[in-house]
Design a protein around this motif. Structure first.
Motif, PDB file in Angstrom:
ATOM      1  N   ALA A   1      31.497  79.988  60.449  1.00  0.00           N
ATOM      2  CA  ALA A   1      32.890  80.211  60.062  1.00  0.00           C
ATOM      3  C   ALA A   1      33.301  79.267  58.944  1.00  0.00           C
ATOM      4  CB  ALA A   1      33.801  80.033  61.272  1.00  0.00           C
ATOM      5  N   SER A   2      32.826  78.011  59.004  1.00  0.00           N
ATOM      6  CA  SER A   2      33.196  77.044  57.966  1.00  0.00           C
ATOM      7  C   SER A   2      32.555  77.373  56.630  1.00  0.00           C
ATOM      8  CB  SER A   2      32.768  75.633  58.398  1.00  0.00           C
ATOM      9  OG  SER A   2      31.363  75.513  58.418  1.00  0.00           O
ATOM     10  N   GLN A   3      31.401  78.032  56.658  1.00  0.00           N
ATOM     11  CA  GLN A   3      30.704  78.359  55.420  1.00  0.00           C
ATOM     12  C   GLN A   3      31.070  79.739  54.891  1.00  0.00           C
ATOM     13  OE1 GLN A   3      26.623  77.911  56.563  1.00  0.00           O
ATOM     14  NE2 GLN A   3      26.784  75.695  56.866  1.00  0.00           N
ATOM     15  N   GLY A   4      31.603  80.601  55.770  1.00  0.00           N
ATOM     16  CA  GLY A   4      31.897  81.970  55.358  1.00  0.00           C
ATOM     17  C   GLY A   4      33.246  82.145  54.710  1.00  0.00           C
TER      18      GLY A   4
ATOM     19  N   LEU B   1      27.416  78.120  70.060  1.00  0.00           N
ATOM     20  CA  LEU B   1      28.775  77.809  69.640  1.00  0.00           C
ATOM     21  C   LEU B   1      28.768  77.016  68.346  1.00  0.00           C
ATOM     22  CD1 LEU B   1      31.807  77.818  70.174  1.00  0.00           C
ATOM     23  CD2 LEU B   1      31.496  75.746  71.532  1.00  0.00           C
ATOM     24  N   GLN B   2      27.873  76.045  68.222  1.00  0.00           N
ATOM     25  CA  GLN B   2      27.797  75.261  66.996  1.00  0.00           C
ATOM     26  C   GLN B   2      27.462  76.157  65.801  1.00  0.00           C
ATOM     27  OE1 GLN B   2      28.665  72.228  66.543  1.00  0.00           O
ATOM     28  NE2 GLN B   2      28.992  71.634  68.661  1.00  0.00           N
ATOM     29  N   LEU B   3      26.541  77.101  65.998  1.00  0.00           N
ATOM     30  CA  LEU B   3      26.192  78.025  64.918  1.00  0.00           C
ATOM     31  C   LEU B   3      27.385  78.889  64.521  1.00  0.00           C
ATOM     32  CD1 LEU B   3      22.628  79.186  66.038  1.00  0.00           C
ATOM     33  CD2 LEU B   3      23.197  77.608  64.198  1.00  0.00           C
ATOM     34  N   ALA B   4      28.160  79.321  65.525  1.00  0.00           N
ATOM     35  CA  ALA B   4      29.340  80.137  65.234  1.00  0.00           C
ATOM     36  C   ALA B   4      30.369  79.340  64.440  1.00  0.00           C
ATOM     37  CB  ALA B   4      29.950  80.654  66.533  1.00  0.00           C
ATOM     38  N   LEU B   5      30.584  78.085  64.823  1.00  0.00           N
ATOM     39  CA  LEU B   5      31.549  77.245  64.123  1.00  0.00           C
ATOM     40  C   LEU B   5      31.086  76.937  62.703  1.00  0.00           C
ATOM     41  CD1 LEU B   5      32.334  74.769  67.043  1.00  0.00           C
ATOM     42  CD2 LEU B   5      33.777  76.637  66.232  1.00  0.00           C
TER      43      LEU B   5
ATOM     44  N   ASP C   1      27.005  68.965  61.696  1.00  0.00           N
ATOM     45  CA  ASP C   1      26.782  70.218  62.414  1.00  0.00           C
ATOM     46  C   ASP C   1      27.033  70.069  63.906  1.00  0.00           C
ATOM     47  OD1 ASP C   1      26.091  71.218  60.005  1.00  0.00           O
ATOM     48  OD2 ASP C   1      23.932  71.188  60.337  1.00  0.00           O
ATOM     49  N   THR C   2      26.788  68.877  64.446  1.00  0.00           N
ATOM     50  CA  THR C   2      26.993  68.653  65.871  1.00  0.00           C
ATOM     51  C   THR C   2      28.260  67.867  66.143  1.00  0.00           C
ATOM     52  OG1 THR C   2      25.623  66.648  65.775  1.00  0.00           O
ATOM     53  CG2 THR C   2      24.529  68.710  66.347  1.00  0.00           C
TER      54      THR C   2
ATOM     55  N   GLN D   1      35.883  83.447  62.731  1.00  0.00           N
ATOM     56  CA  GLN D   1      35.525  82.762  63.972  1.00  0.00           C
ATOM     57  C   GLN D   1      35.301  83.752  65.108  1.00  0.00           C
ATOM     58  OE1 GLN D   1      35.529  78.821  64.463  1.00  0.00           O
ATOM     59  NE2 GLN D   1      33.973  80.148  65.313  1.00  0.00           N
ATOM     60  N   LEU D   2      36.192  84.725  65.246  1.00  0.00           N
ATOM     61  CA  LEU D   2      36.035  85.737  66.287  1.00  0.00           C
ATOM     62  C   LEU D   2      34.783  86.577  66.070  1.00  0.00           C
ATOM     63  CD1 LEU D   2      39.735  86.956  66.656  1.00  0.00           C
ATOM     64  CD2 LEU D   2      38.380  85.774  68.388  1.00  0.00           C
ATOM     65  N   MET D   3      34.516  86.935  64.830  1.00  0.00           N
ATOM     66  CA  MET D   3      33.338  87.729  64.520  1.00  0.00           C
ATOM     67  C   MET D   3      32.065  86.994  64.896  1.00  0.00           C
ATOM     68  SD  MET D   3      32.142  89.285  60.839  1.00  0.00           S
ATOM     69  CE  MET D   3      31.827  87.636  60.197  1.00  0.00           C
ATOM     70  N   GLU D   4      32.010  85.696  64.590  1.00  0.00           N
ATOM     71  CA  GLU D   4      30.823  84.917  64.920  1.00  0.00           C
ATOM     72  C   GLU D   4      30.665  84.759  66.422  1.00  0.00           C
ATOM     73  OE1 GLU D   4      28.352  83.811  63.133  1.00  0.00           O
ATOM     74  OE2 GLU D   4      29.154  84.647  61.293  1.00  0.00           O
ATOM     75  N   LEU D   5      31.761  84.539  67.142  1.00  0.00           N
ATOM     76  CA  LEU D   5      31.673  84.426  68.598  1.00  0.00           C
ATOM     77  C   LEU D   5      31.217  85.740  69.215  1.00  0.00           C
ATOM     78  CD1 LEU D   5      34.865  82.330  69.453  1.00  0.00           C
ATOM     79  CD2 LEU D   5      32.487  81.578  69.584  1.00  0.00           C
ATOM     80  N   ASN D   6      31.734  86.855  68.710  1.00  0.00           N
ATOM     81  CA  ASN D   6      31.299  88.158  69.223  1.00  0.00           C
ATOM     82  C   ASN D   6      29.827  88.406  68.931  1.00  0.00           C
ATOM     83  OD1 ASN D   6      33.800  88.916  70.292  1.00  0.00           O
ATOM     84  ND2 ASN D   6      34.519  89.674  68.318  1.00  0.00           N
ATOM     85  N   HIS D   7      29.373  87.928  67.767  1.00  0.00           N
ATOM     86  CA  HIS D   7      27.974  88.113  67.401  1.00  0.00           C
ATOM     87  C   HIS D   7      27.058  87.209  68.229  1.00  0.00           C
ATOM     88  CE1 HIS D   7      24.316  88.541  65.078  1.00  0.00           C
ATOM     89  NE2 HIS D   7      24.327  87.254  64.792  1.00  0.00           N
ATOM     90  N   ARG D   8      27.432  85.950  68.376  1.00  0.00           N
ATOM     91  CA  ARG D   8      26.576  85.005  69.095  1.00  0.00           C
ATOM     92  C   ARG D   8      26.595  85.245  70.597  1.00  0.00           C
ATOM     93  NH1 ARG D   8      23.414  82.700  65.101  1.00  0.00           N
ATOM     94  NH2 ARG D   8      24.746  82.313  63.287  1.00  0.00           N
ATOM     95  N   PHE D   9      27.729  85.753  71.118  1.00  0.00           N
ATOM     96  CA  PHE D   9      27.856  86.002  72.549  1.00  0.00           C
ATOM     97  C   PHE D   9      28.133  87.482  72.780  1.00  0.00           C
ATOM     98  CE2 PHE D   9      29.198  81.663  71.685  1.00  0.00           C
ATOM     99  CZ  PHE D   9      28.476  80.933  72.619  1.00  0.00           C
ATOM    100  N   SER D  10      27.314  88.330  72.201  1.00  0.00           N
ATOM    101  CA  SER D  10      27.530  89.773  72.288  1.00  0.00           C
ATOM    102  C   SER D  10      27.216  90.284  73.688  1.00  0.00           C
ATOM    103  CB  SER D  10      26.658  90.504  71.261  1.00  0.00           C
ATOM    104  OG  SER D  10      25.285  90.290  71.546  1.00  0.00           O
ATOM    105  N   ASP D  11      27.916  91.371  74.073  1.00  0.00           N
ATOM    106  CA  ASP D  11      27.694  91.969  75.390  1.00  0.00           C
ATOM    107  C   ASP D  11      26.295  92.548  75.532  1.00  0.00           C
ATOM    108  OD1 ASP D  11      30.248  91.326  76.115  1.00  0.00           O
ATOM    109  OD2 ASP D  11      31.097  93.243  75.487  1.00  0.00           O
TER     110      ASP D  11
END
Length: 474
Positions: free
Chosen positions: A82-85, A75-79, A147-148, A301-311
């Motif tokens: 998003a802040s850097q993208g 989750l931290q990586l996803a957030l 970051d944390t 944000q949604l793209m990163e969450l889908n990528h980090r927590f992909s099915d």
């Protein structure tokens, strides 16, 4: 239940060196490497590498030790991504760090910020704009958005006016470079775009905060974590669909109350062209804020969450939710439990047990899933305890074994990692009070020896100073 085995010194952090260290610790505690059923590390390449990473090396010796990247770290990586993208968000955090560095540069300014907050709170209470209750209206300080500590910056909204007041005092009374820094900081935070992104990030953080806090708990099961990830995605999508008008009105009201200029949203938007010249675009300013910032931030944000927590990477976790009591409203999927055992845990069940498990699952659906008490259970852990309490574990010991294997998969941060965070605080305090040349192996050994004797940190530092004055080795 977590057990701490100890700290091991390693000459380097290559995956093979770490694997050898783990083998050493396990063998010293009479534990078999092939009994591992779960691995949990961060996302560093030497840990998660598919071919030469630590998880790959251990999986070669134990193919059923499944690697689960720490959900909180995902989750931290996803957030962070998003802040850097998104350009507007990246500029916002750069300016935010600059503002905090100016305001929090000395204890004097910190005191000024606290005094300004106290005055503002007292005024708002006098005009009935704030409620008074125990725990409300606390006076705080600004924190760097690390970051944390992604969600630490929304406190600036509550302290916006006191922060501006401190910056104006610095501009009025300051001298030299600090006066110019304060002026630049004040200009940055009093722009419409800065305030818009500040409120946008706050609303995103309010949605992700529950997931963030849940994943940092000492005990967290996979089923609950997956549900929180799914609900977070849905809420972000809902925010994108219906929240634009409300957010824009909120930002305009915030600016109006503080006499901050509000741009005309129907005016054309100028983009940065070649040779540092602004070029007129085909879009309005409203389109820029809505599409280029609002939609872009949520989409990223949604793209990163889908990528980090992909099915695709969570099939094991998805099958594990079959035994989750919170899935009681869904049809019980016996086939998923069988697939889970045959595909992921074939070594933990022999052929005879697999046949018996299919029959037991039919009885389990009637005797357990349809029981009135089953609907009151909230987690896999409670399910296991309930099976033991009601003595049903005797009949359903194979299903209990499946549930136990699921519970071994690491999701939340290990307790030992929290200990390292506390150790870093001690290390930082020590480094801030003594010179770097004293930070050698003998100093560390001396510090550990004195710490073992429960002598205070101040006493240890005083010993270092005396030794330095005498020019003798520690």
């Amino acid at each position: 239940m977590e057990r701490f085995f100890g700290l091991v010194h390693v000459p380097d952090t290559t995956s093979q060196t770490l694997k050898n260290a783990i083998n050493y610790v396990l063998s010293r505690n009479n534990l078999d490497l092939k009994s591992i059923r779960g691995q949990g590390y961060d996302g560093a390449s030497n840990m998660r590498g598919h071919f030469k990473g630590l998880q790959a090396l251990i999986s070669n010796d134990c193919p059923y030790a499944y690697y689960v990247h720490c959900f909180a770290h995902r989750l931290q990586l996803a957030l962070m991504a998003a802040s850097q993208g998104v350009v507007a968000l990246h500029k916002f955090f750069t300016r935010l760090s600059f503002v905090i560095n100016v305001v929090d540069a000395s204890s004097k300014r910190t005191d000024q910020l606290r005094d300004a907050q106290a005055e503002e709170i007292a005024y708002k209470i006098s005009v009935d704009e704030l409620e008074t209750c125990k725990g409300l209206n606390q006076i705080g300080t600004l924190q760097q958005p690390g970051d944390t500590r992604w969600s630490s910056h929304p406190s600036l909204i509550k302290m916006f006016s006191p922060t501006c007041e401190v910056l104006l005092k610095i501009i009025k009374d300051g001298t030299g470079p600090i006066k110019g820094d304060a002026d630049s900081a004040y200009e940055s935070i009093t722009t419409f775009e800065f305030i818009f992104v500040l409120h946008l990030d706050q609303e995103i953080m309010e949605i992700t905060d529950l997931l963030c806090q849940a994943l940092q708990r000492q005990s967290q099961d996979i089923c609950n974590a997956l549900r929180l990830v799914a609900s977070t995605k849905l809420l972000l999508q809902k925010m994108k669909d219906v929240r634009w008008d409300g957010l824009l009105s909120l930002v305009m009201s915030f600016c109006h109350e503080r006499n901050i200029d509000i741009p005309d949203m129907t005016s054309p938007y100028f983009t940065r062209g070649t040779r540092a010249r602004n070029e007129l675009s085909d879009h309005t300013l409203e389109h820029h804020y809505r599409v280029d910032i609002f939609y872009e931030a949520i989409n990223c944000q949604l793209m990163e969450l889908n990528h980090r927590f992909s099915d695709r990477s969570t099939e094991l976790l998805r099958l594990s939710t079959t035994l989750d009591p919170k899935s009681v409203d869904e049809p019980f999927r016996c086939g998923d439990v069988i697939k889970l055992v045959e595909k992921f845990y074939p070594e933990d069940f022999n052929e005879q047990e697999k046949v018996v498990l299919k029959i037991k699952l039919q009885h389990y659906e009637i005797d357990v899933v349809q029981h009135a008490d089953y609907k009151l259970l909230t987690s896999m852990s409670e399910l296991c305890q309930w099976l033991i309490k009601t003595r049903r574990v005797v009949n359903f010991h194979l299903i209990y074994r499946v549930a136990s294997l699921i519970l071994t998969l690491p999701v939340s941060t290990a307790t030992t990692k929290r200990s390292f965070s506390a150790m870093n605080l001690i290390k930082t305090r020590l480094q801030n009070k003594i010179e770097d040349e004293l930070l050698n192996e003998s100093l560390v050994l001396h510090f550990e020896r004195e710490l073992a004797k429960k002598i205070s940190l101040e006493t240890v530092i005083e010993d270092f100073k005396k030794a330095k004055d005498r020019r003798v080795p520690l």
